[in-house]
Design a protein around this motif. Structure first.
Motif, PDB file in Angstrom:
ATOM      1  N   ARG A 243     -35.853  32.348 -30.186  1.00 56.57           N
ATOM      2  CA  ARG A 243     -35.681  32.280 -28.727  1.00 56.57           C
ATOM      3  C   ARG A 243     -34.197  32.318 -28.352  1.00 56.57           C
ATOM      4  N   CYS A 244     -33.909  33.081 -27.308  1.00 55.64           N
ATOM      5  CA  CYS A 244     -32.543  33.168 -26.783  1.00 55.64           C
ATOM      6  C   CYS A 244     -32.282  32.105 -25.738  1.00 55.64           C
ATOM      7  N   HIS A 245     -33.336  31.509 -25.218  1.00 51.24           N
ATOM      8  CA  HIS A 245     -33.222  30.525 -24.150  1.00 51.24           C
ATOM      9  C   HIS A 245     -34.506  29.707 -24.089  1.00 51.24           C
ATOM     10  N   THR A 246     -34.425  28.508 -23.544  1.00 59.47           N
ATOM     11  CA  THR A 246     -35.617  27.678 -23.406  1.00 59.47           C
ATOM     12  C   THR A 246     -36.544  28.201 -22.323  1.00 59.47           C
ATOM     13  N   SER A 247     -36.076  29.156 -21.514  1.00 60.97           N
ATOM     14  CA  SER A 247     -36.955  29.790 -20.530  1.00 60.97           C
ATOM     15  C   SER A 247     -38.098  30.552 -21.187  1.00 60.97           C
ATOM     16  N   ALA A 248     -37.973  30.814 -22.490  1.00 60.22           N
ATOM     17  CA  ALA A 248     -39.058  31.466 -23.220  1.00 60.22           C
ATOM     18  C   ALA A 248     -40.331  30.623 -23.208  1.00 60.22           C
ATOM     19  N   HIS A 249     -40.224  29.332 -22.880  1.00 59.70           N
ATOM     20  CA  HIS A 249     -41.393  28.453 -22.839  1.00 59.70           C
ATOM     21  C   HIS A 249     -41.856  28.160 -21.408  1.00 59.70           C
ATOM     22  N   GLN A 250     -41.203  28.765 -20.439  1.00 54.75           N
ATOM     23  CA  GLN A 250     -41.529  28.465 -19.047  1.00 54.75           C
ATOM     24  C   GLN A 250     -42.959  28.852 -18.694  1.00 54.75           C
ATOM     25  N   ALA A 251     -43.339  30.087 -19.001  1.00 53.13           N
ATOM     26  CA  ALA A 251     -44.665  30.566 -18.608  1.00 53.13           C
ATOM     27  C   ALA A 251     -45.777  29.810 -19.331  1.00 53.13           C
ATOM     28  N   GLU A 252     -45.614  29.565 -20.640  1.00 53.70           N
ATOM     29  CA  GLU A 252     -46.673  28.881 -21.382  1.00 53.70           C
ATOM     30  C   GLU A 252     -46.850  27.446 -20.898  1.00 53.70           C
ATOM     31  N   THR A 253     -45.758  26.829 -20.458  1.00 54.70           N
ATOM     32  CA  THR A 253     -45.851  25.452 -19.973  1.00 54.70           C
ATOM     33  C   THR A 253     -46.521  25.412 -18.602  1.00 54.70           C
ATOM     34  N   LEU A 254     -46.254  26.410 -17.787  1.00 51.94           N
ATOM     35  CA  LEU A 254     -46.966  26.525 -16.505  1.00 51.94           C
ATOM     36  C   LEU A 254     -48.455  26.770 -16.745  1.00 51.94           C
ATOM     37  N   ARG A 255     -48.774  27.631 -17.702  1.00 60.25           N
ATOM     38  CA  ARG A 255     -50.184  27.921 -17.992  1.00 60.25           C
ATOM     39  C   ARG A 255     -50.921  26.686 -18.480  1.00 60.25           C
ATOM     40  N   ALA A 256     -50.187  25.773 -19.116  1.00 62.67           N
ATOM     41  CA  ALA A 256     -50.799  24.526 -19.581  1.00 62.67           C
ATOM     42  C   ALA A 256     -51.046  23.554 -18.434  1.00 62.67           C
ATOM     43  N   GLY A 257     -50.622  23.937 -17.229  1.00 62.21           N
ATOM     44  CA  GLY A 257     -50.929  23.135 -16.048  1.00 62.21           C
ATOM     45  C   GLY A 257     -49.901  22.092 -15.675  1.00 62.21           C
ATOM     46  N   HIS A 258     -48.701  22.155 -16.245  1.00 59.78           N
ATOM     47  CA  HIS A 258     -47.676  21.147 -15.944  1.00 59.78           C
ATOM     48  C   HIS A 258     -46.900  21.547 -14.682  1.00 59.78           C
ATOM     49  N   PRO A 259     -46.913  20.729 -13.622  1.00 59.07           N
ATOM     50  CA  PRO A 259     -46.230  21.079 -12.375  1.00 59.07           C
ATOM     51  C   PRO A 259     -44.749  20.692 -12.361  1.00 59.07           C
ATOM     52  N   ALA A 260     -44.311  19.890 -13.304  1.00 62.09           N
ATOM     53  CA  ALA A 260     -42.894  19.507 -13.372  1.00 62.09           C
ATOM     54  C   ALA A 260     -42.574  19.180 -14.823  1.00 62.09           C
ATOM     55  N   PHE A 261     -41.538  19.826 -15.368  1.00 62.37           N
ATOM     56  CA  PHE A 261     -41.258  19.622 -16.789  1.00 62.37           C
ATOM     57  C   PHE A 261     -39.807  19.941 -17.120  1.00 62.37           C
ATOM     58  N   LEU A 262     -39.360  19.368 -18.232  1.00 63.89           N
ATOM     59  CA  LEU A 262     -38.053  19.627 -18.821  1.00 63.89           C
ATOM     60  C   LEU A 262     -38.288  20.029 -20.271  1.00 63.89           C
ATOM     61  N   VAL A 263     -37.812  21.204 -20.656  1.00 63.21           N
ATOM     62  CA  VAL A 263     -37.965  21.697 -22.033  1.00 63.21           C
ATOM     63  C   VAL A 263     -36.576  21.801 -22.655  1.00 63.21           C
ATOM     64  N   THR A 264     -36.384  21.124 -23.771  1.00 61.61           N
ATOM     65  CA  THR A 264     -35.097  21.131 -24.469  1.00 61.61           C
ATOM     66  C   THR A 264     -35.296  21.698 -25.867  1.00 61.61           C
ATOM     67  N   GLY A 265     -34.329  22.480 -26.337  1.00 65.83           N
ATOM     68  CA  GLY A 265     -34.443  23.015 -27.687  1.00 65.83           C
ATOM     69  C   GLY A 265     -33.207  23.757 -28.131  1.00 65.83           C
ATOM     70  N   ASP A 266     -33.170  24.081 -29.417  1.00 69.81           N
ATOM     71  CA  ASP A 266     -32.109  24.907 -29.955  1.00 69.81           C
ATOM     72  C   ASP A 266     -32.431  26.366 -29.665  1.00 69.81           C
ATOM     73  N   VAL A 267     -31.410  27.137 -29.332  1.00 72.90           N
ATOM     74  CA  VAL A 267     -31.582  28.553 -29.030  1.00 72.90           C
ATOM     75  C   VAL A 267     -30.558  29.349 -29.837  1.00 72.90           C
ATOM     76  N   TYR A 268     -30.804  30.655 -29.979  1.00 75.29           N
ATOM     77  CA  TYR A 268     -30.083  31.455 -30.959  1.00 75.29           C
ATOM     78  C   TYR A 268     -29.602  32.765 -30.335  1.00 75.29           C
ATOM     79  N   ARG A 269     -28.303  33.070 -30.539  1.00 73.05           N
ATOM     80  CA  ARG A 269     -27.765  34.342 -30.066  1.00 73.05           C
ATOM     81  C   ARG A 269     -26.632  34.817 -30.954  1.00 73.05           C
ATOM     82  N   ARG A 270     -26.645  36.079 -31.228  1.00 73.96           N
ATOM     83  CA  ARG A 270     -25.526  36.687 -31.952  1.00 73.96           C
ATOM     84  C   ARG A 270     -24.363  36.778 -30.967  1.00 73.96           C
ATOM     85  N   ASP A 271     -23.201  36.266 -31.356  1.00 74.13           N
ATOM     86  CA  ASP A 271     -22.151  36.097 -30.364  1.00 74.13           C
ATOM     87  C   ASP A 271     -20.771  36.127 -30.997  1.00 74.13           C
ATOM     88  N   SER A 272     -19.776  35.967 -30.146  1.00 73.98           N
ATOM     89  CA  SER A 272     -18.384  35.916 -30.575  1.00 73.98           C
ATOM     90  C   SER A 272     -18.119  34.645 -31.379  1.00 73.98           C
TER      91      SER A 272
END
Length: 416
Positions: A146-175
Motif C-alpha cells: 500500500r502507498c497510503h492508508t486510504s487503500a483501506h478506506q472503501a473496505e472499511t466503509l463497506r464493513a459499515g463503520h461510519p467513523a474510523f481512524l486507520v493507521t499503518g506503515d506505507v511504502y513508496r520508492r522515493d528519494s
C-alpha cells in the motif's frame, strides 16, 4: 496527500515529511465527471506480517527487495514508547475526547493490497504517475504494498463503520535524504453524516461536513502543537471535493500538516450507502513527529539505539530530541551517461538496497548534455553517515564499488 512532492503523486492523504497524506496532484484544466466506482467482492481481512514468499514473489512485475521486506512487521506505530506510537495515540485520544465512542480505530491492516483498492477505489486515474513501478512497490501486476492508508478506506466503509481512524506503515520508492524513507506511517480519518444530522442542523450537507472537518482538525493541531495559528489552503485531490490543506504557524514558519476534504460522493455511495455525506483526512506520522520532537533525520525512527529510544515515553508530547553524537559523513561522487533504464528513484532504490541506512543522502550535483552527441551526463553525490558509529574508508569504498558496478549493470549507464 503529501505536498512538496519531488514527483507528482495522487496518494490519498499521505505523509512524507511534507505530509504524505492527501498528496496534491495537478489540477485538471477542466472539470471531468467522476468515474463510477466498482465495488470489490468482500474478502477476509488479513493481519500480521506477510511471509517473504508472499512479498518477493518472482513475478516479472515484482520490484520489492529484502531491504523493504525486513521493515515489514516492525510496526513502529504500535510501539507505545516510540515517537510514532506516541503521536498515533495522542491523535486517538483527541478524537475520543472530542467524540466519545464514535471513532473505531484500526492499526493492524495487512500491508499488501490490490491495485484496485490502492488506486481505483480512491479514483486515481489509470494513467497517473503514482501507478508506475518507479514510484510503487509491486508484488505482482495486480497487487502492491500500500502507498497510503486510504487503500483501506472503501473496505472499511463497506464493513459499515461510519467513523474510523486507520493507521499503518506505507511504502513508496522515493528519494534519499533526511526527510524521505521508503517506509513511513500514515493515518486516515473518515466521518460519515446522516441526512437526519444535517436536516436537524438546518445545514447544507457539504457545508456541514466541511465545517466539522475544519473544526476537528484545527482542534487536533492545537492538541499536538499548542495554541498555534492555523490557515486553510484550497487544494485538489481526486477523492475529495472540496479539498484543503491545513497549515500551522510553528517555530516562526508556516508548515503543512495534512490534507483533507469532503469525500467524493461516488465513493461513499458505492461503498457505504446513499443518502450520506462524509469527510476524510490523511496525515503522515513521521512528518508530525519530526516537527514536534525535533528529530532531524527520518532514519532515527528506525534506530534501535537506546540513546534515541529512551528519550521518549508513552503519553509525553513534551520530549525534544537531544543529539547524542554527530558522527562524520563520507561522500562519494559518481558520474555517468544516462540510459533509458535510468531514473533517480531507481538509482536511490539500488543505492539503498546496497548501503541500507548508512546512506544519508543521494543528490544530483551536476548535469549536462553533450551538444555533439546529445548524450546526457549526471553526477550524483552519495553521502554515507551512521547514526551510531564512525564509518571506515574501507567499508564505504566496498559499498561504493558495489554501487558503481550495479548502477552500470542494472541501470545500463556508462560510468565516467
Amino acid at each position: 496527500m503529501p505536498s512538496c512532492p519531488r514527483s507528482v503523486r495522487a496518494s490519498a492523504f499521505s505523509g512524507r515529511v511534507c505530509s504524505r497524506a492527501f498528496q496534491p496532484v495537478a489540477r485538471p484544466s477542466r472539470v471531468h465527471a467522476v468515474a463510477p466506482v466498482s465495488v470489490a467482492a468482500p474478502v477476509e481481512l488479513k493481519t500480521g506480517k506477510p511471509k517473504r514468499e508472499d512479498v518477493i514473489t518472482g513475478s516479472p512485475d515484482n520490484n520489492v527487495s529484502d531491504y523493504i521486506y525486513e521493515k515489514m512487521g516492525v510496526d513502529l506505530h504500535r510501539q507505545a514508547d516510540h515517537p510514532i506510537g506516541i503521536i498515533k495515540q495522542a491523535i486517538y485520544d483527541y478524537f475520543e475526547k472530542r467524540n466519545p465512542g464514535m471513532f473505531k480505530t484500526f492499526d493492524d491492516r495487512y500491508p499488501i493490497v490490490t491495485t484496485h483498492a490502492n488506486f481505483d477505489e480512491v479514483l486515481v486515474p489509470k494513467d497517473h504517475i503514482s501507478r508506475s513501478p518507479n514510484d510503487t512497490y509491486y508484488v505482482d501486476a495486480n497487487t502492491v504494498l500500500r502507498c497510503h492508508t486510504s487503500a483501506h478506506q472503501a473496505e472499511t466503509l463497506r464493513a459499515g463503520h461510519p467513523a474510523f481512524l486507520v493507521t499503518g506503515d506505507v511504502y513508496r520508492r522515493d528519494s534519499i535524504d533526511s526527510t524521505h524513507y521508503p517506509v513511513f506511517h500514515q493515518m486516515e480519518g473518515v466521518r460519515v453524516f446522516t441526512e437526519a444530522e444535517w436536516t436537524a442542523a438546518g445545514a447544507d450537507p457539504t457545508a456541514m461536513a466541511e465545517k466539522d472537518l475544519k473544526d476537528a482538525l484545527e482542534g487536533l493541531a492545537k492538541h499536538l502543537f499548542g495554541d498555534v495559528e492555523c490557515r486553510w489552503i484550497d487544494a485538489y485531490f481526486p477523492f475529495t471535493n472540496p479539498s484543503f490543506e491545513l497549515e500551522i504557524f510553528f517555530k516562526g514558519k508556516w508548515l503543512e500538516v495534512l490534507g483533507c476534504g469532503v469525500m467524493e460522493q461516488v465513493i461513499l455511495d458505492a461503498n457505504y450507502k446513499p443518502g450520506h455525506k462524509a469527510w476524510a483526512f490523511g496525515l503522515g506520522l513521521e512528518r508530525l513527529a519530526m516537527v514536534l520532537f525535533d528529530v532531524p533525520d527520518i532514519r532515527l525512527f528506525w534506530s534501535g539505539d537506546d540513546r534515541f529510544l529512551k528519550q521518549f515515553k508513552a503519553g509525553d508530547l513534551s520530549a525534544r530530541f537531544k543529539p547524542y553524537s554527530k558522527f562524520p559523513s563520507c561522500y562519494k561522487d559518481m558520474a555517468f551517461w544516462v540510459s533509458p533504464e535510468f531514473s533517480e528513484n531507481n538509482l536511490c532504490e539500488l543505492v539503498r538496497n546496497i548501503g541500507g541506512d548508512l546512506v544519508e543522502e543521494v543528490t544530483l550535483i551536476d548535469n549536462f548534455t553533450n551538444k555533439k552527441t546529445g548524450r546526457t551526463s549526471n553526477c550524483y553525490r552519495i553521502v554515507y553517515r551512521s547514526m551510531e558509529r564512525s564509518l571506515t574508508d574501507e567499508e564505504i569504498n566496498a559499498i561504493q564499488d558495489k554501487v558503481r558496478q550495479q548502477t552500470a549493470d542494472v541501470l545500463k549507464v556508462e560510468l565516467r
